[in-house]
Design an enzyme around this catalytic site. Structure first.
Site, PDB file in Angstrom:
ATOM      1  N   GLY A   1       0.858  -1.195  -0.046  1.00 23.41           N
ATOM      2  CA  GLY A   1       0.075   0.095   0.014  1.00 23.41           C
ATOM      3  C   GLY A   1       0.945   1.252   0.020  1.00 23.41           C
ATOM      4  O   GLY A   1       1.869   1.163   0.422  1.00 23.41           O
TER       5      GLY A   1
ATOM      6  N   GLY B   1       1.480   5.709   4.384  1.00 22.53           N
ATOM      7  CA  GLY B   1       0.701   6.492   5.496  1.00 22.53           C
ATOM      8  C   GLY B   1      -0.823   6.110   5.153  1.00 22.53           C
ATOM      9  O   GLY B   1      -1.512   6.561   5.878  1.00 22.53           O
TER      10      GLY B   1
ATOM     11  N   LYS C   1       0.056   0.978   7.404  1.00 27.59           N
ATOM     12  CA  LYS C   1       0.568  -0.514   7.431  1.00 27.59           C
ATOM     13  C   LYS C   1       1.341  -0.874   8.877  1.00 27.59           C
ATOM     14  O   LYS C   1       0.906  -1.774   9.545  1.00 27.59           O
ATOM     15  CB  LYS C   1       1.690  -0.558   6.268  1.00 27.59           C
ATOM     16  CG  LYS C   1       0.944  -0.500   4.836  1.00 27.59           C
ATOM     17  CD  LYS C   1       1.947  -0.614   3.880  1.00 27.59           C
ATOM     18  CE  LYS C   1       3.024   0.572   3.603  1.00 27.59           C
ATOM     19  NZ  LYS C   1       2.456   1.672   3.134  1.00 27.59           N
ATOM     20  N   THR C   2       1.843   0.298   9.168  1.00 31.13           N
ATOM     21  CA  THR C   2       2.567   0.136  10.332  1.00 31.13           C
ATOM     22  C   THR C   2       1.647  -0.170  11.744  1.00 31.13           C
ATOM     23  O   THR C   2       1.846  -0.921  12.550  1.00 31.13           O
ATOM     24  CB  THR C   2       3.514   1.286  10.710  1.00 31.13           C
ATOM     25  OG1 THR C   2       4.328   1.495   9.591  1.00 31.13           O
ATOM     26  CG2 THR C   2       4.287   0.781  11.893  1.00 31.13           C
TER      27      THR C   2
ATOM     28  N   HIS D   1      -3.768  33.978 -15.545  1.00 30.94           N
ATOM     29  CA  HIS D   1      -3.327  32.514 -15.783  1.00 30.94           C
ATOM     30  C   HIS D   1      -4.247  31.590 -14.974  1.00 30.94           C
ATOM     31  O   HIS D   1      -4.666  30.598 -15.500  1.00 30.94           O
ATOM     32  CB  HIS D   1      -1.794  32.389 -15.251  1.00 30.94           C
ATOM     33  CG  HIS D   1      -1.147  30.656 -15.130  1.00 30.94           C
ATOM     34  ND1 HIS D   1      -0.244  30.586 -16.144  1.00 30.94           N
ATOM     35  CD2 HIS D   1      -1.600  29.813 -14.514  1.00 30.94           C
ATOM     36  CE1 HIS D   1       0.030  29.197 -15.965  1.00 30.94           C
ATOM     37  NE2 HIS D   1      -0.833  28.891 -14.810  1.00 30.94           N
ATOM     38  N   GLU D   2      -4.386  31.999 -13.544  1.00 31.79           N
ATOM     39  CA  GLU D   2      -5.112  31.079 -12.890  1.00 31.79           C
ATOM     40  C   GLU D   2      -6.557  31.115 -13.267  1.00 31.79           C
ATOM     41  O   GLU D   2      -7.423  30.247 -13.227  1.00 31.79           O
ATOM     42  CB  GLU D   2      -5.249  31.537 -11.432  1.00 31.79           C
ATOM     43  CG  GLU D   2      -3.920  31.497 -10.537  1.00 31.79           C
ATOM     44  CD  GLU D   2      -3.140  29.895 -10.829  1.00 31.79           C
ATOM     45  OE1 GLU D   2      -4.175  28.868 -10.773  1.00 31.79           O
ATOM     46  OE2 GLU D   2      -2.193  29.745 -10.863  1.00 31.79           O
TER      47      GLU D   2
ATOM     48  N   ASP E   1       2.799  23.221 -14.780  1.00 30.37           N
ATOM     49  CA  ASP E   1       1.391  22.823 -15.550  1.00 30.37           C
ATOM     50  C   ASP E   1       1.775  21.872 -16.679  1.00 30.37           C
ATOM     51  O   ASP E   1       1.411  21.110 -17.235  1.00 30.37           O
ATOM     52  CB  ASP E   1       0.674  23.905 -16.217  1.00 30.37           C
ATOM     53  CG  ASP E   1       0.212  24.879 -15.061  1.00 30.37           C
ATOM     54  OD1 ASP E   1      -0.091  24.230 -13.966  1.00 30.37           O
ATOM     55  OD2 ASP E   1       0.111  26.025 -15.336  1.00 30.37           O
TER      56      ASP E   1
HETATM   57  P1  ADP Z   1       2.526   3.217   6.702  1.00 35.50           P
HETATM   58  O1  ADP Z   1       3.211   2.576   7.501  1.00 35.50           O
HETATM   59  O2  ADP Z   1       1.479   2.586   5.622  1.00 35.50           O
HETATM   60  O3  ADP Z   1       3.425   4.319   5.922  1.00 35.50           O
HETATM   61  P2  ADP Z   1       1.422   4.361   9.285  1.00 35.50           P
HETATM   62  O4  ADP Z   1       1.099   3.138   9.650  1.00 35.50           O
HETATM   63  O5  ADP Z   1       2.822   4.548   9.734  1.00 35.50           O
HETATM   64  O6  ADP Z   1       1.642   4.212   7.537  1.00 35.50           O
HETATM   65  O7  ADP Z   1       0.449   5.701   9.415  1.00 35.50           O
HETATM   66  C1  ADP Z   1       0.804   6.805   9.887  1.00 35.50           C
HETATM   67  C2  ADP Z   1      -0.174   7.510  10.717  1.00 35.50           C
HETATM   68  O8  ADP Z   1      -1.438   7.839  10.025  1.00 35.50           O
HETATM   69  C3  ADP Z   1      -0.671   6.494  11.736  1.00 35.50           C
HETATM   70  O9  ADP Z   1       0.139   6.737  12.943  1.00 35.50           O
HETATM   71  C4  ADP Z   1      -1.996   6.884  12.034  1.00 35.50           C
HETATM   72  O10 ADP Z   1      -1.994   7.913  13.208  1.00 35.50           O
HETATM   73  C5  ADP Z   1      -2.356   7.364  10.778  1.00 35.50           C
HETATM   74  N1  ADP Z   1      -3.317   6.341   9.998  1.00 35.50           N
HETATM   75  C6  ADP Z   1      -3.255   6.030   8.819  1.00 35.50           C
HETATM   76  N2  ADP Z   1      -4.236   5.119   8.427  1.00 35.50           N
HETATM   77  C7  ADP Z   1      -5.079   4.995   9.355  1.00 35.50           C
HETATM   78  C8  ADP Z   1      -6.335   4.473   9.843  1.00 35.50           C
HETATM   79  N3  ADP Z   1      -6.787   3.566   9.053  1.00 35.50           N
HETATM   80  N4  ADP Z   1      -6.844   4.775  10.883  1.00 35.50           N
HETATM   81  C9  ADP Z   1      -6.539   5.552  11.841  1.00 35.50           C
HETATM   82  N5  ADP Z   1      -5.318   6.212  11.726  1.00 35.50           N
HETATM   83  C10 ADP Z   1      -4.762   6.144  10.396  1.00 35.50           C
END
Ligand code: ADP
Length: 593
Positions: free
Chosen positions: A190, A193, A196-197, A412-413, A488
């Site tokens: 994925g 952010g 995953k972690t 432009h905008e 652009d």
């Molecule tokens: P990755 O490991 O995918 O890069 P992380 O798990 O480190 O992302 O996510 C970063 C932060 O984003 C987490 O600490 C969390 O606070 C927030 N976050 C991401 N996805 C969610 C989710 N589905 N629900 C709640 N918080 C989330």
């Protein structure tokens, strides 16, 4: 602690100086025969006599001192010195001198010993550091607040897949009885952010087992073999702590296809990867250690990593959709004092394409903005500001444009906005501004009505036209191009290239031609990029040019037709800098002239 050796050295020097000065003081006393002291006493030259053991010190009336030794055991009176002539003080020879001796001799020795001891200890700890070089750097998370599935919003399917793993960690017998083998490794795919972690942590939290986390890049050091040794150590540690969850982030840092690297580090990477494969094979099925790994580039992973028995489960995490975004915002807004009127749904709708981490960032930015304004609650205003900051970059109000620049930026905008508004397949225009944000001098912000997962050729074509609308407008009104359209042009070209080489939307037909950007990732695609002929290559360029030309023509047509609307918008922009909402709609639809 570090300063102790220095303090000791200073003390040694100080005590040496002190000892030396004491010695010099002793030198001032003149050594004389005892008979001379006796004569001086008789001559009434002596003020007092101090006797310390065998040593006799006479203080003369002119405050000079003389010392002499008497015979062991003989009394001083034997030499004709009597109390009648002079005051005689007798001191215990051991009282003062014992302490003095100790200070003169003992203290430096003690200080030296202490110094050596400390130096020795430091040297030893240095050795230990060298010894632990090959040890894993995995961090253990246990205790503290547990992350559970409830903390993770959305991601319904991934949670379902992973709840199986949680069950296995909790009750392995249930599965073993039926002869089921539980996967040893799960790969989480994925973009950055998406959580995953967090999800990996939640698996450990749900199962109530320790969670080890490290980034794959931490394996690789300057020296070949260290990575493999760290892998061995990690797996040993994990087995000792079983049941547990080990999380390896950014697996692609070492899990890239072997044999394709360019540059010096690939040897080490391969060894490290091999070691991981070996260790995973060596797992008994009853070892309750689950390896979760995350990557956002599954395409570059070595196939050997993905075969059964290794990372055979794949869980895909997508960017959140509008409902999930709302849920994520709710989770992160929970511990913040949000104003009652805050509409999380509206924020979710305004943030397509943002990840969970971005949304967390938005709530955090809003809290910071509210705190800076000395508010006690976070109102919608701050959240809106935070969205723009995260999506478009920070506003640069201090970046003052001169009148001419502002005029060009406004036209432009307005060009982007008018083309975007008129063409059918573009997203509605949300806001137009000539306030600098990030690198841009102004911006036109369009927002889709709903999340999209599929894009049509017409949408891409209209998007290219909208992107080029800014430059076309400059040409129509000022007849001269500026550098303002740089970004652009880049984005339009990228879309056109993807239409030709990835989506097969050009006259070249349904053909996928390796993405040249991959070249950056050393090696793997060096071959791929060459797998079509130079002739085809030049046809690709022609097709890209065709899409760009078409876009430009389309934009020009729209702008020529709507010149008045564009001018009204541009003039208003010069006047008030930012336009949105009804005011913007009225201008674009021609209600305001
Ligand atoms: P990755 O490991 O995918 O890069 P992380 O798990 O480190 O992302 O996510 C970063 C932060 O984003 C987490 O600490 C969390 O606070 C927030 N976050 C991401 N996805 C969610 C989710 N589905 N629900 C709640 N918080 C989330």
């Amino acid at each position: 602690m570090k300063n102790i050796p220095y303090i000791i050295i200073v003390l040694i020097i100080a005590s040496a100086i002190w000892g030396l000065s004491g010695y010099q003081k002793a030198q001032v006393i003149k050594d004389v025969p005892i008979s001379q002291i006796a004569n001086d006493v008789k001559d009434k030259k002596v003020k007092e006599i101090n006797v310390e053991g065998n040593k006799v010190i006479a203080t003369l009336k002119d405050n000079k001192k003389e010392s002499a030794y008497k015979e062991e055991g003989t009394e001083i009176q034997k030499y004709g010195i009597t109390q009648k002539d002079v005051t005689i003080n007798v001191k215990n020879p051991n009282s003062g001198t014992a302490l003095m001796n100790f200070l003169y001799l003992g203290l430096p020795i003690i200080l030296f010993v202490a110094l050596f001891f400390i130096m020795f200890r430091q040297a030893k700890s240095g050795n230990m550091q060298a010894m632990s070089f090959g040890k894993t750097t995995a961090k253990l998370f246990s205790g503290g607040k547990k992350t559970t599935f409830d903390d993770v919003a959305g991601l319904v399917e991934p949670k379902q897949e992973l709840s199986e793993i949680v069950e296995f960690l909790k009750q392995p017998e249930k599965f073993q009885k039926l002869g089921a083998e539980i996967p040893k490794g799960v790969l989480l795919f994925g973009p950055a952010g998406v959580g995953k972690t967090m999800l990996a942590k939640a698996v450990a939290g749900e199962a109530g087992v320790p969670f080890f986390s490290l980034s794959a890049s931490e394996f690789v050091e300057m020296f070949v073999g260290v990575g493999a040794s760290r892998v061995r150590d990690l797996f040993q540690k994990a087995k000792r702590n079983a049941p547990c969850v080990v999380f390896i982030d950014e697996l692609d840092a070492i899990g890239r296809q072997r044999g394709t690297g360019v540059g010096g580090s690939h040897d080490e990477r391969e060894q490290t990867l091999n070691q991981i494969l070996v260790e995973m094979d060596g797992f008994e099925t009853d070892t309750r250690v689950i390896i979760l790994a995350a990557t956002n580039r599954p395409d570059v992973l070595d196939p050997a990593l993905l075969r059964p028995g290794r990372f055979d489960r794949k869980v895909v995490l997508d960017l959140p959709d509008v409902k999930e975004r709302e849920a994520i915002l709710a989770i992160h807004g929970k511990n913040k004092p949000l104003d009652e009127k805050v509409d999380l749904k509206k924020i979710a709708q305004a943030t397509p394409g943002l990840s969970g981490a971005d949304l967390k960032n938005i709530t955090n930015e809003a809290a910071i903005l509210a705190a800076r304004a000395d508010e006690t609650e976070i109102s919608q205003k701050y959240l809106d500001e935070a969205i723009e900051k995260v999506m478009l970059g920070p506003e640069r109000k201090s970046h003052v444009m001169n009148v001419e620049e502002k005029k060009i930026a406004a036209y432009h905008e307005a060009g982007h906005a008018v083309v975007g508004h008129v063409l059918k397949h573009t997203d509605p225009i949300h806001k137009v501004s000539v306030v600098s944000r990030g690198m841009a001098l102004g911006y036109t912000w369009s927002l889709p009505l709903e999340d999209k997962h599929m894009y049509s050729k017409s949408k891409f074509q209209d998007e290219i036209a909208q992107l080029l609308g800014g430059r076309v407008s400059e040409m129509v009104f000022f007849n001269e191009p500026t550098t303002g359209a740089q970004n652009d042009v880049k984005r339009a070209t990228k879309i056109a290239r993807e239409m030709v080489t990835i989506y097969g939307m050009s006259d070249l037909g349904l053909i996928s031609l390796g993405d040249r950007d991959e070249l950056v990732f050393l090696g793997r695609d060096l071959g791929e990029h060459k797998n079509y002929s130079e002739q085809l290559s030049s046809s690709v360029d022609k097709e890209i040019m065709k899409f760009i030309d078409e876009g430009q023509k389309k934009a020009k047509e729209v702008i020529e037709k709507n010149k008045n609307t564009l001018e009204t918008l541009a003039k208003k922009l010069i006047e008030i800098e930012t336009i949105e909402g009804k005011e913007l709609d009225d201008i674009l639809t021609g209600k305001t002239k």
